[in-house]
Design an enzyme around this catalytic site. Structure first.
Site, PDB file in Angstrom:
ATOM      1  N   ARG A  41      18.319  17.901   1.096  1.00 18.09           N
ATOM      2  CA  ARG A  41      17.885  16.811   0.212  1.00 18.09           C
ATOM      3  C   ARG A  41      16.366  16.687   0.341  1.00 18.09           C
ATOM      4  NH1 ARG A  41      18.580  10.943   2.237  1.00 18.09           N
ATOM      5  NH2 ARG A  41      18.205   9.635   0.414  1.00 18.09           N
ATOM      6  N   LYS A  85       0.886  -1.178   0.000  1.00 20.92           N
ATOM      7  CA  LYS A  85       0.000   0.000   0.000  1.00 20.92           C
ATOM      8  C   LYS A  85       0.923   1.227   0.000  1.00 20.92           C
ATOM      9  CE  LYS A  85      -1.428   2.854   2.844  1.00 20.92           C
ATOM     10  NZ  LYS A  85      -1.230   4.050   2.009  1.00 20.92           N
ATOM     11  N   GLU A 136      10.207   1.614  10.365  1.00 22.09           N
ATOM     12  CA  GLU A 136      11.255   2.631  10.174  1.00 22.09           C
ATOM     13  C   GLU A 136      10.537   3.966  10.375  1.00 22.09           C
ATOM     14  OE1 GLU A 136      13.019   5.470   8.826  1.00 22.09           O
ATOM     15  OE2 GLU A 136      12.970   4.621   6.799  1.00 22.09           O
TER      16      GLU A 136
HETATM   17  C1  SIN Z   1      13.473   8.320   4.776  1.00 22.02           C
HETATM   18  O1  SIN Z   1      13.465   9.524   4.835  1.00 22.02           O
HETATM   19  O2  SIN Z   1      12.544   7.653   5.272  1.00 22.02           O
HETATM   20  C2  SIN Z   1      14.579   7.555   4.101  1.00 22.02           C
HETATM   21  C3  SIN Z   1      15.762   8.345   3.760  1.00 22.02           C
HETATM   22  C4  SIN Z   1      16.860   7.522   3.110  1.00 22.02           C
HETATM   23  O3  SIN Z   1      16.728   6.312   2.899  1.00 22.02           O
HETATM   24  O4  SIN Z   1      17.900   8.093   2.816  1.00 22.02           O
END
Ligand code: SIN
Length: 476
Positions: A279, A175, A251
């Protein structure tokens, strides 16, 4: 674009899923409609789970080598479609094209990495206490996996989960974020072209994620949930998966300290900060959220940062030389502005602010005199706001950096290697950039301590999240 090319579909059992319910996908640059995607209902989701379960059984009779080869073909197809995928990411997510291209390579890197890791899921032979026994372990795919992925990396957060799952022999139901479903659908089409079995990677799109996720998380055929997103949502999901003792990896959010000591190479620290803060316009969970500057270099560093920020080109990511795109939507911008407003009301002051603030754009801001009691200190900013805190001693900055309930990434800059080692050892963060602002790497374990999550993605550890260890005790 014609109506036909504007319409795209959820994918169930390798086929486009037709539906009357359609989700609108909009470009963050101007909120223009870029596509409509078919949504799934609970019956479609049930069908997807059944297909995934049948596919998991089918995958049991494939070899790790064969799955690795399929993954490698997927990797090659992603590279062949690099430009098209990057443009799609920019259109639905807003990041500049050069960053979208970097994301394609990053996403492809996970597929390549796990195409090789597939063959390394070794078991063991354990010395037995009698000569009549042999004790062995082997590793098997856990079963049907559900993945929930965010909008900030519409490709890489998917391959980081799907590639290890497939390598381990699991089928996957995804999803993706309803804000960025188009990249996910293209990835799944390429996976099917590479030879994925129809039920191995299915995409369920919905504008009612809570209903769908509850259905998936309470289904007896689903054996694992993997989620990337906020800590608040992660906690709710963990409550759901606890009910069926489902394997769960999370995460979650970060609140990264970026520490610049007096002895740092300030040019290098500035380069690192540009990467770690700007970024994706600051919309990453590993973004530098609290910038700690030693009092001896603070003013000089802020002046260097101001000059650098003045050179940034802000605009539609498809435009030439653009460095900073819009935020994902107006709610994201509103949240950033209210954090800024709250900080200023409580004593922080803006020492730099760029000009372009229209629509979903937010120009870079430098905010000084930020204090631990402020909301901006304790919240993931997810915007190009540099929040500066001054410090005097190593002990003071380590204590301040650690005094939060999350522990994802941290960054430290110094030319004193003893200090760098000491500080890296005591920071309660799972990933540390040492004189480096770009830490993401498919070969390294990505994940967090404390309330930043459970488990690791990527690296040698990433495939374990999708494997069961089976112990065999044989008597002769
Ligand atoms: C994220 O912001 O959840 C991942 C960032 C990354 O993998 O560099």
């Amino acid at each position: 674009m014609s109506n036909e090319t504007n319409t795209t579909y959820s994918i169930i059992n390798g086929q486009s899923h037709q539906s009357t319910a359609m989700l609108d996908v909009r470009n963050p640059v101007d909120n223009a409609l870029i596509a409509r995607v078919s949504e799934v209902d609970e019956h479609a989701a049930e069908r997807a789970i059944k297909c995934a379960n049948n596919c998991f059984i089918e995958l049991k009779s494939t070899t790790a080598q064969a799955r690795g080869d399929t993954l490698f073909r997927w990797y090659q197809l992603i590279l062949q479609n690099k430009k098209r995928l990057a443009e799609l990411v920019t259109r639905e997510q807003g990041k500049p094209l050069k960053e979208a291209l970097a994301e394609v390579m990053y996403a492809a890197g996970y597929v390549k990495w796990f195409s090789q890791e597939a063959e390394r899921t070794n078991g063991a032979v354990i010395p037995a206490q009698t000569i009549h026994h042999q004790l062995r372990t082997l590793k098997q795919g856990i079963g049907v996996v559900v993945g929930i992925t965010p909008w900030n990396f519409p490709l890489a957060m998917i391959t980081r989960k799907v590639a290890p799952a497939y390598a381990a022999g699991c089928s996957f139901i995804l999803k993706p974020s309803e804000l960025t479903p188009l990249s996910a659908i293209e990835l799944a089409k390429l996976a099917l072209e590479a030879g994925f079995e129809p039920g191995a990677f299915q995409i369920l799109i919905t504008s009612k994620p809570q209903d769908l996720v509850t259905q998936l998380n309470s289904h007896p055929s689903v054996r694992k949930l993997t989620f990337t997103g906020s800590t608040a949502v992660g906690k709710l999901l963990l409550e759901q998966t606890a009910r069926s003792v489902m394997r769960t990896s999370l995460e979650l959010g970060g609140n990264a300290p970026f520490i610049v000591f007096e002895s740092a190479d300030l040019e290098a620290a500035l380069e690192g900060l540009m990467m770690a803060k700007f970024r994706n316009a600051g919309q990453t969970c590993i973004a530098a959220n609290r910038v700690y500057l030693h009092s001896a270099i603070k003013s000089q560093f802020i002046e260097m940062l101001k000059s650098r920020l003045q050179t940034l080109v802000i605009g539609d990511g498809l435009g030439e030389n653009v460095d900073l795109g819009p935020l994902i939507n107006s709610a994201a911008k509103q949240k950033a502005l209210s954090l800024l407003d709250d900080a200023c009301k409580h004593g922080a002051n803006i020492v730099y602010q760029g000009e372009s603030q229209t629509g979903n754009y937010l120009s870079p801001v430098i905010l000084e005199n930020v204090e631990p009691a402020m909301a901006i200190y304790n919240t993931e900013i997810f915007a190009p706001i540099v929040s500066v805190i001054e410090f005097q001693t190593e002990e003071q900055v380590v204590n301040m950096a650690n005094d939060v309930d999350v522990g994802l990434a941290a960054y430290v800059y110094s030319s004193n290697i003893d200090l760098l080692h000491r500080v890296s050892m005591v920071l309660d963060f799972a990933m540390i950039g040492i004189n480096e602002g770009a830490i993401s790497n498919p070969a390294a374990p990505f994940g967090g301590m404390k309330q930043s999550g459970l488990g690791r993605e990527g690296g040698a550890e990433g495939i374990d999240e999708y494997l069961e260890v089976k112990y065999l005790c044989q008597r002769f």
